[in-house]
Write an enzyme that holds these catalytic residues in place. Structure first.
Site, short mmCIF file in Angstrom:
data_model
loop_
_atom_site.label_atom_id
_atom_site.label_comp_id
_atom_site.label_asym_id
_atom_site.label_seq_id
_atom_site.Cartn_x
_atom_site.Cartn_y
_atom_site.Cartn_z
N GLU A 146 -6.28 17.93 7.43
CA GLU A 146 -5.10 17.09 7.12
C GLU A 146 -4.15 17.71 6.10
OE1 GLU A 146 -6.63 12.54 7.57
OE2 GLU A 146 -6.53 13.29 5.54
N TRP A 157 -4.16 -0.14 3.81
CA TRP A 157 -3.55 0.86 4.69
C TRP A 157 -3.20 0.21 6.03
CZ3 TRP A 157 -4.48 2.98 9.45
CH2 TRP A 157 -3.83 4.19 9.73
N TRP A 179 0.81 -1.21 0.00
CA TRP A 179 0.00 0.00 0.00
C TRP A 179 0.85 1.26 0.00
CZ3 TRP A 179 -4.94 1.77 -0.15
CH2 TRP A 179 -5.17 3.06 0.38
N PHE A 232 3.32 8.58 10.46
CA PHE A 232 2.37 9.28 9.59
C PHE A 232 3.10 10.37 8.79
CE2 PHE A 232 -2.26 8.54 11.20
CZ PHE A 232 -2.09 7.17 11.12
N SER A 233 2.33 11.14 8.06
CA SER A 233 2.92 12.06 7.09
C SER A 233 3.76 13.17 7.70
CB SER A 233 1.81 12.68 6.24
OG SER A 233 1.33 11.71 5.37
N ASN A 254 0.13 5.76 0.40
CA ASN A 254 -0.73 6.94 0.31
C ASN A 254 0.11 8.21 0.22
OD1 ASN A 254 -1.06 5.81 3.23
ND2 ASN A 254 -1.85 7.85 3.57
N ASP A 255 -0.05 9.16 1.12
CA ASP A 255 0.51 10.50 0.91
C ASP A 255 2.00 10.53 0.50
OD1 ASP A 255 -1.83 10.71 2.32
OD2 ASP A 255 -0.94 11.71 4.05
N ASP A 279 0.92 15.78 10.29
CA ASP A 279 1.35 16.21 8.96
C ASP A 279 2.12 17.53 8.96
OD1 ASP A 279 -0.20 13.96 8.44
OD2 ASP A 279 -1.93 15.13 7.75
#
Ligand code: FRU
Length: 665
Positions: free
Chosen positions: A395, A229, A202, A261-262, A204-205, A334
């Site tokens: 976000e 995710w 997976w 996380f981001s 994502n960002d 983030d």
């Protein structure tokens, strides 16, 4: 079970005109009481086909008729194989239904030629069978056997299969490579060819986008353990041209403070954090440690952490006094850090879910308000609250300074949230003041969590988003990134607007250029572009609508329809503004004539640009004044066609550049 020959049953229409007749041969449908010549070993297969769901199993669906192969016989534990008699490969494609476990080589359907596995596919940890097609063209005329394997005793240790058919047409785009076979990695049926994807698992960002030492770094939210995710880790890839990416070791792994996380990365040129050990500045990453998202971090809140690298991002150390910013609200995350030269300090926009005591839900609990806080620091380690942007922003805040009208007007700051909606305004080093209302940054279905690069070597501001929500059935990877776009601001009657335009590096991927001025007064009912089957393309189209009411494109099976009344382009259930334009708006065409004058936009035209990849289409209208991102699962034999309806196009021209894959040169 008998092999049944059925002839002339399938007709496939190509571009609405040519009809191809195909023949298909049923190899096995498992409708009998035994396996009819297929040989079982072990105990997983029993003495004959199953009839649907077995005891204790979640409902099995998607098979044909009454019978199928289902090795959940007595649960996941039993193992075994089921092998077909020899089959002559007198048709090119083998299509079948598959479901169940996803372990490569262990819960799978194999095709064997001369005793060697030449094709293999697994289920997707799903009790619903779906169709899969192997292209066996390389083995035409040879003899093969199909082998169904269950070699897993634990969770998802079973395989489902049904309805094997040989035919001349593929039921789905052929899935003909073994996942994670390093020789064929990146060539899979649904693998985007010029959009970034993780090798497997997976994504994502985009995170930590930064340029340093001749390399663009792309870190990304990644699950190294699966296609869905979870287990958030920073994956890492580098590129020297923003096109060809080379995936490296993962950079940041989950720890006791949370999963990763981001966040962002910067080059600490002045060694403000004191992390530099050699001659080169350190790369510093600021990320969210998502406490409570793993067993290891149970009960911990979300905080912001720091990691640094002294070897151009190849290895990372986490700061021993993490977190650098403790928990503030709900799900703080983030951080997008940058150096603000006029104030001589670092700035961190950060998403915070604030509890609002003046706004209670029906249980009397304060509702969450999504906002962006700004923090500042002189050393990246100690952060001080500076301001709060009052409007709702959810976000992944993005924040950049951009020239207006190519630098002829003072620059402005642009702030956006994960959905891409943005405000334009001023920034004094501590707080941002919006001067425009919130505006939509993308009109498609799939753009999310865009991030801009830090420390670029030129004046450009380049953005990459995650194309959230695409589907990639049976692929080793899941999700793709958007193609990098250059941002600029352009004045309009309603104040400065964001313009997005694919980076010009894309020209390095062009393999051919077809430029055509279509006949004047192009009539309704006429089609153009037929036969341009390019799978990967950069397509520009400009038209002066005249009396045409509808101008539509069928791009690889996806309809994009421009309506003269609404002056919008509809696609995938979305509407993208596409007004008959002002030629001075947006960016100029990427088309360069080898001789003669450059391509100038016409007066009162609509300009469309499509980046077409195997599983995505990005659209840029009127030089990038509106953008839209879409993902799709390709259908069999789609082309690219232009269709005009209801009247004539006064004038039109098309430029179609075929692209090569960025994965191999
Ligand atoms: C956005 C997001 C971020 C978060 C990350 C977790 O897509 O929810 O807010 O940091 O994904 O993967």
């Amino acid at each position: 079970m008998h092999s049944v020959l059925r002839a002339g049953l399938v007709s496939l229409s190509v571009l609405g005109s040519v009809a191809v007749l195909a023949e298909e041969r049923l190899i096995a449908d498992f409708e009998g009481s035994d396996y009819a010549g297929w040989v079982a070993t072990g105990t997983a297969f029993g003495s004959g086909p199953a009839h649907g769901t077995l005891p204790e199993q979640a409902p099995v669906t998607g098979f044909r008729g009454q019978g199928l192969v289902n090795t959940y016989l007595g649960g996941d534990k039993p193992i075994g194989t089921l092998t077909s008699p020899e089959i002559e490969l007198n048709h090119r494609y083998l299509s079948f239904l598959i479901g169940g476990g996803a372990e490569e080589g262990r819960t799978c359907v194999n095709v064997l030629v001369d005793g060697q596995v030449v094709r293999s596919a697994t289920g997707r940890e799903d009790e619903t069978l779906s169709t899969l097609t192997f292209d066996l063209g390389d083995y035409a005329g040879k003899k093969a056997r199909i082998q169904i394997v269950d070699d897993v005793t634990g969770g998802w240790g079973h395989i489902l299969a049904d309805h094997f058919v040989l035919s001349d047409t593929a039921a789905t785009p052929p899935y003909f490579k073994q996942p994670l076979d390093t020789e064929t990695l990146y060539e899979e049926s649904y693998r985007p060819q010029f959009h970034f994807t993780a090798q497997k698992g997976w994504l994502n960002d985009p995170n930590g986008l930064v340029f340093f030492g001749g390399e663009y770094h792309l870190f990304f939210q990644h699950n190294p353990k699966g296609r869905e995710w979870g287990n958030m880790t920073w994956g890492h890839a580098v590129s020297t041209n923003l096109l060809e990416w080379n995936q490296l070791e993962h950079a940041l792994h989950p720890d006791a403070l949370g999963t990763m996380f981001s966040g962002s990365a910067v080059v600490d040129w002045k060694n403000t954090g004191g992390f530099q050990t050699g001659k080169e500045p350190a790369l510093v990453a600021l990320y969210t440690a998502a406490g409570g998202t793993s067993d290891e971090s149970k009960g911990k809140p979300f905080t912001q952490g720091l990691a640094f690298s002294n070897d151009r991002g190849r290895t990372w150390k986490k700061y021993d006094k993490n977190p650098v910013l403790g928990n503030i609200g709900d799900g703080d995350r983030d951080p997008k850090v940058f150096w603000h030269e006029p104030s001589k300090h670092w700035v961190m926009p950060l998403y915070i879910g604030e509890k609002d005591p003046s706004n209670l839900d029906k249980n009397g609990k304060p509702k969450t308000r999504n906002v962006c806080h700004f923090y500042t620091s002189t050393d990246l380690k100690q952060w001080t609250f500076a301001s709060k942007f009052a409007e709702e922003l959810y976000e992944c805040p993005g924040f950049v300074e951009l020239p207006v009208d190519r630098g002829t007007k003072p620059s402005k700051w642009v702030l956006w949230g994960a959905s891409g909606e943005y405000w334009v305004g001023r920034f004094d080093g501590k707080s941002f003041t919006a001067e425009t209302p919130k505006r939509k940054g993308d009109f498609g279905s799939n753009a999310y969590a865009a991030q801009a690069f830090d420390n670029l070597p030129d004046q450009r501001v380049i953005l990459i988003n995650w194309m959230q929500g695409g589907k990639y059935p049976s692929m080793p990877f899941n999700q793709q990134m958007g193609f990098p776009v250059e941002l600029s601001l352009q004045s309009s009657a309603e104040g400065p607007r964001l313009v997005k335009w694919p980076i010009s590096e894309i020209r390095q991927l062009f393999t051919s250029v077809l430029h055509e001025e279509l006949p004047l007064n192009f009539p309704a009912g006429k089609r153009a572009l037929s036969g341009t089957n390019a799978e990967l393309a950069d397509l520009e189209f400009e038209f002066i609508p005249g009396s045409a009411t509808t101008v539509a494109f069928d791009l690889r099976g996806n309809r994009f329809e421009w309506n003269a009344v609404s002056q919008e382009l509809s696609a995938f259930g979305r509407k993208v503004p596409a007004p008959i334009g002002n030629r001075n708006l947006g960016r100029r065409s990427e088309f360069r004539r080898p001789w003669g004058p450059d391509y100038e936009p016409w007066e009162k035209s609509v300009r469309l640009r499509f980046l077409i990849d195997r599983t995505s289409i990005e659209l840029f209208v009127n030089g990038g004044t509106a953008a839209a991102s879409f993902c799709f699962v390709p259908k069999v034999a789609p082309g690219n066609t232009l269709i005009v309806e209801g009247g004539e196009l006064t004038r039109s021209r098309v430029t179609l550049r075929e692209l090569k894959s960025a994965w191999k040169y």
